[in-house]
Structures are given as C-alpha cells and as structure tokens.
Design an enzyme around this catalytic site. Structure first.
Site, PDB file in Angstrom:
ATOM      1  N   LEU A   3     102.041 114.438 -46.149  1.00 19.06           N
ATOM      2  CA  LEU A   3     103.015 113.498 -45.573  1.00 19.06           C
ATOM      3  C   LEU A   3     103.572 113.939 -44.220  1.00 19.06           C
ATOM      4  O   LEU A   3     103.893 113.097 -43.376  1.00 19.06           O
ATOM      5  CB  LEU A   3     104.171 113.278 -46.548  1.00 19.06           C
ATOM      6  CG  LEU A   3     103.802 112.763 -47.934  1.00 19.06           C
ATOM      7  CD1 LEU A   3     105.053 112.388 -48.696  1.00 19.06           C
ATOM      8  CD2 LEU A   3     102.868 111.562 -47.842  1.00 19.06           C
ATOM      9  N   TYR A 131     108.120 120.965 -61.421  1.00 13.93           N
ATOM     10  CA  TYR A 131     108.251 120.128 -60.220  1.00 13.93           C
ATOM     11  C   TYR A 131     109.434 119.168 -60.375  1.00 13.93           C
ATOM     12  O   TYR A 131     110.315 119.082 -59.513  1.00 13.93           O
ATOM     13  CB  TYR A 131     106.943 119.352 -60.042  1.00 13.93           C
ATOM     14  CG  TYR A 131     106.904 118.370 -58.892  1.00 13.93           C
ATOM     15  CD1 TYR A 131     107.019 118.807 -57.577  1.00 13.93           C
ATOM     16  CD2 TYR A 131     106.702 117.004 -59.128  1.00 13.93           C
ATOM     17  CE1 TYR A 131     106.947 117.895 -56.522  1.00 13.93           C
ATOM     18  CE2 TYR A 131     106.622 116.101 -58.085  1.00 13.93           C
ATOM     19  CZ  TYR A 131     106.743 116.553 -56.786  1.00 13.93           C
ATOM     20  OH  TYR A 131     106.671 115.655 -55.750  1.00 13.93           O
TER      21      TYR A 131
HETATM   22  N1  LIG Z   1     102.433 112.887 -51.808  1.00 18.74           N
HETATM   23  C1  LIG Z   1     103.084 112.215 -52.736  1.00 18.74           C
HETATM   24  O1  LIG Z   1     102.522 111.323 -53.374  1.00 18.74           O
HETATM   25  C2  LIG Z   1     104.539 112.511 -52.978  1.00 18.74           C
HETATM   26  C3  LIG Z   1     105.243 111.716 -53.898  1.00 18.74           C
HETATM   27  C4  LIG Z   1     106.591 111.992 -54.134  1.00 18.74           C
HETATM   28  C5  LIG Z   1     107.225 113.016 -53.438  1.00 18.74           C
HETATM   29  N2  LIG Z   1     106.512 113.776 -52.556  1.00 18.74           N
HETATM   30  C6  LIG Z   1     107.216 114.878 -51.876  1.00 18.74           C
HETATM   31  O2  LIG Z   1     106.962 114.828 -50.488  1.00 18.74           O
HETATM   32  C7  LIG Z   1     106.886 116.159 -49.966  1.00 18.74           C
HETATM   33  C8  LIG Z   1     105.598 116.320 -49.204  1.00 18.74           C
HETATM   34  O3  LIG Z   1     104.523 116.125 -50.090  1.00 18.74           O
HETATM   35  P1  LIG Z   1     103.002 116.247 -49.625  1.00 18.74           P
HETATM   36  O4  LIG Z   1     102.240 115.285 -50.438  1.00 18.74           O
HETATM   37  O5  LIG Z   1     102.907 116.205 -48.150  1.00 18.74           O
HETATM   38  O6  LIG Z   1     102.668 117.719 -50.166  1.00 18.74           O
HETATM   39  P2  LIG Z   1     101.536 118.724 -49.674  1.00 18.74           P
HETATM   40  O7  LIG Z   1     101.243 119.643 -50.807  1.00 18.74           O
HETATM   41  O8  LIG Z   1     100.419 118.008 -49.031  1.00 18.74           O
HETATM   42  O9  LIG Z   1     102.322 119.529 -48.542  1.00 18.74           O
HETATM   43  C9  LIG Z   1     103.295 120.505 -48.823  1.00 18.74           C
HETATM   44  C10 LIG Z   1     103.226 121.541 -47.723  1.00 18.74           C
HETATM   45  O10 LIG Z   1     104.149 122.582 -48.010  1.00 18.74           O
HETATM   46  C11 LIG Z   1     103.598 123.758 -47.471  1.00 18.74           C
HETATM   47  N3  LIG Z   1     104.217 124.956 -48.026  1.00 18.74           N
HETATM   48  C12 LIG Z   1     103.932 125.564 -49.205  1.00 18.74           C
HETATM   49  N4  LIG Z   1     104.655 126.691 -49.310  1.00 18.74           N
HETATM   50  C13 LIG Z   1     105.422 126.791 -48.194  1.00 18.74           C
HETATM   51  C14 LIG Z   1     106.370 127.744 -47.724  1.00 18.74           C
HETATM   52  N5  LIG Z   1     106.677 128.837 -48.436  1.00 18.74           N
HETATM   53  N6  LIG Z   1     106.957 127.526 -46.529  1.00 18.74           N
HETATM   54  C15 LIG Z   1     106.639 126.430 -45.792  1.00 18.74           C
HETATM   55  N7  LIG Z   1     105.744 125.498 -46.186  1.00 18.74           N
HETATM   56  C16 LIG Z   1     105.135 125.679 -47.372  1.00 18.74           C
HETATM   57  C17 LIG Z   1     102.128 123.671 -47.822  1.00 18.74           C
HETATM   58  O11 LIG Z   1     101.354 124.545 -47.003  1.00 18.74           O
HETATM   59  C18 LIG Z   1     101.835 122.198 -47.581  1.00 18.74           C
HETATM   60  O12 LIG Z   1     101.315 121.967 -46.287  1.00 18.74           O
HETATM   61  C19 LIG Z   1     107.024 117.095 -51.173  1.00 18.74           C
HETATM   62  O13 LIG Z   1     108.349 117.569 -51.245  1.00 18.74           O
HETATM   63  C20 LIG Z   1     106.717 116.222 -52.360  1.00 18.74           C
HETATM   64  O14 LIG Z   1     107.418 116.635 -53.492  1.00 18.74           O
HETATM   65  C21 LIG Z   1     105.194 113.534 -52.314  1.00 18.74           C
END
Ligand SMILES: NC(=O)c1ccc[n+]([C@@H]2O[C@H](COP(=O)([O-])OP(=O)(O)OC[C@H]3O[C@@H](n4cnc5c(N)ncnc54)[C@H](O)[C@@H]3O)[C@@H](O)[C@H]2O)c1
Length: 300
Positions: A3, A131
């Site tokens: 995202l 989570y």
């Molecule tokens: N994608 C979905 O469908 C969805 C749905 C509901 C909520 N969300 C929320 O949106 C947010 C983004 O989701 P996403 O799909 O992009 O997730 P994603 O897993 O693609 O990205 C998460 C990022 O966090 C980074 N990360 C991990 N450990 C880290 C650290 N110690 N320091 C800094 N960065 C770190 C990872 O490298 C990764 O790039 C999350 O909080 C997720 O809970 C996503």
C-alpha cells in the site's frame, strides 16, 4: 509495501514529490527509488525515527509497517514486536512532535464474537490472531492518546485491498489479487479459501483516496477516530464468475489452507461504513463489476 508505494504516489501528486518521504527496511524496486525521496527506517529504532522526523520537518506520519495476518500467525514474536512495539514508537514520536498520525486497521480487528453482516464501527472486538490483537491495541492506544493528550490520530479499518502491480504482503485476502494474475497468465487459480468465503474487499485506488480524504478532513467533522470503510464484499466463487464474463476459460480449484480459512471464518463478511459516509463523505468508486473490468482490461 503493497500500500505504501501507491499512497506516496498519490500524495506526491497533491503535495509535491520532495514533500513525501517513503521508508522501509527493504530495498525498494528501482522505479520507486527513482520516483522520489526514500529512506531506510526501522520502526523498532526509536532514535533514528526521531532523527528523521526532526531533520526532515515531518508533519504527517502514515504508519504502514506491519506483519499481516497469515505471516503474523507464522511468527508471533516478530509480529508482536513490529505491530505493537513499533506502533508504540510511532505513537510516542507523533505525540512528541505534534504529528498528524494515520494508522490503518483491518477487518482482522474483529473476531468470531463480533457481528458479521454488517459489522458496525463500535462493537465487541475479540480477534483470534496476533495481527488482530495488535490492531485493536493500535486503535485503542491512538484513541486514548487523542482523548488524553490531543494526538491527531486517525485510523481506517481497511477491507482486503486489491492492488494493481504491487504484490500482497501475506494477508488472508491475498487470493483476490492472485486470481487476476493467474486468470491472465496460466488461466488456472488454486484458491486457499473455500468457494463461499465472503469477505469485504476494496480496489487499491479507493483505499488510497479514502486515506487521503480522511487525512484531509477537518477535525470538527470527525465524530470517531477509527472508521470502517467499505466498497464491496464477495466470495472466491463470485469473483471467478465475474472474471469468466471476460475470460470464460478461467479454471478455479479449491484447496483450503487451514490457517487462512480459520482466520477468514472469524472475520466479518461486510462492513457498515455509514459513519464514514456521513462524517467525511466517504463513497467508493469501484464495485465488483468495475473492479474486474479495470483489473483485466486497464491495469492488469
Ligand atoms: N493490504 C491489505 O489488504 C490490508 C488490509 C487491511 C489493513 N492493511 C494494513 O495496511 C498496512 C500496509 O499493508 P501492506 O499490505 O502494504 O503490507 P505489506 O506487508 O505489503 O507492507 C508492510 C511493510 O512493512 C515493512 N516492515 C516490516 N518490518 C518493518 C520494520 N521493522 N520497520 C519498518 N518497516 C517494516 C515491510 O518491509 C513491508 O514493506 C498494514 O498496517 C496493514 O495492516 C492492509
């Protein structure tokens, strides 16, 4: 992650390329590196985060780092560290530096004892994944700091997000991204959920637009600090049916994965987002039909 990159692109169009800094602990793809400022930032490194905030005169912080549902269950200790300790660092820094803070939550913040169809903004939240537990904790901590110390905390519960060209990060709704990819490449998708598993979903452009519109909404319009946002709800069978209107040869087989199926079965099937619609004018642009057309024809 999935995202952050697209949201940065949307924000940069509005606020200027150099005014939006992307960060991660992972090396981004070359086009992201070239598209604007990128820095290494580990949410567990409080001092370095503080240095970045001060040196760059940061005013808004969008906190996306997390381990998602399925990946989190496979590594509970790390999920607890990133999703809870990392969040505490971000909350403390936002308060200390008067930042406007956005933290996403999820359908995963609900559990089997929550109302399922639809789930309202305020109800029982007893999730059964690390989570979900960490996301409820985030919602409560942010709201607590808002009420006690005036932190401008804003949180949206996203449905499963269907991205365009960024791969999903290990959530329970990832199949809804993969099925389009498979439909266009091999013509065969093996689904890890049962065909009748209904979950709330959203096209990524609606998700980004909701986030920006919510961040821009005047404080006086917000009656809550955590809102559900909805666009559509579908099952694997329904999305496959819709895809077959364009690609009739698509074959879908089902091999439910016990971890992800159990998670999905504990989540609501529909969000009630009437408060977001009323308070700050939320309205999605994409339903299932529009999603399938745009994914297959315009942005595969
Ligand atoms: N994608 C979905 O469908 C969805 C749905 C509901 C909520 N969300 C929320 O949106 C947010 C983004 O989701 P996403 O799909 O992009 O997730 P994603 O897993 O693609 O990205 C998460 C990022 O966090 C980074 N990360 C991990 N450990 C880290 C650290 N110690 N320091 C800094 N960065 C770190 C990872 O490298 C990764 O790039 C999350 O909080 C997720 O809970 C996503």
């Amino acid at each position: 992650g999935q995202l952050g990159m697209g949201l940065a692109e949307m924000l940069r169009k509005q606020y200027g390329t150099d005014n939006v800094i992307l960060s991660d602990i992972k090396k981004p793809p070359p086009h992201i590196f070239r598209s604007g400022p990128f820095v290494y930032a580990d949410v567990l490194d409080y001092k370095h985060l503080r240095e970045l905030i001060i040196n760059n005169q940061i005013t808004w912080l969008v906190h996306y780092s997390a381990l998602l549902s399925a990946v989190g269950e496979a590594n509970v200790a790390l999920a607890r560290k990133i999703n809870i300790t990392g969040l505490h660092n971000v909350l403390d820094l936002a308060l200390e530096n008067c930042l406007r803070l956005f933290v996403p939550s999820t359908i995963g913040a609900f559990g089997p004892s929550s109302p399922r169809d639809p789930v309202p903004d305020l109800c029982v939240q007893r999730p059964r994944t690390i989570y979900g537990v960490s996301k409820v904790h985030g919602e409560l901590m942010g709201e607590y700091l808002h009420h006690k110390h005036g932190l401008d905390f804003r949180c949206l519960r996203y449905p499963g997000v269907i991205s365009v060209n960024t791969p999903p990060g290990g959530g329970t709704t990832d199949y809804a991204v993969q099925i389009f990819h498979d439909a266009l490449s091999t013509g065969h998708h093996e689904c890890y959920l049962r065909p009748d598993t209904r979950l709330p979903m959203m096209h990524i452009s609606d998700c980004h637009r909701a986030t920006v519109e919510f961040m821009q909404a005047p404080e006086c319009q917000l009656s809550l600090r955590t809102y559900n946002i909805a666009a559509m709800s579908f099952t694997p069978e329904e999305v496959a049916q819709e895809i077959r209107k364009h690609l009739p040869q698509l074959k879908v087989t089902y091999s439910p994965d016990s971890v992800r199926q159990t998670i999905a079965d504990s989540w609501p099937v529909r969000f009630d987002d009437s408060n977001a619609r009323r308070d700050w004018g939320w309205a999605p642009a994409f339903g299932l039909e529009e999603l399938v057309v745009i994914k297959l024809v315009y942005q595969p």
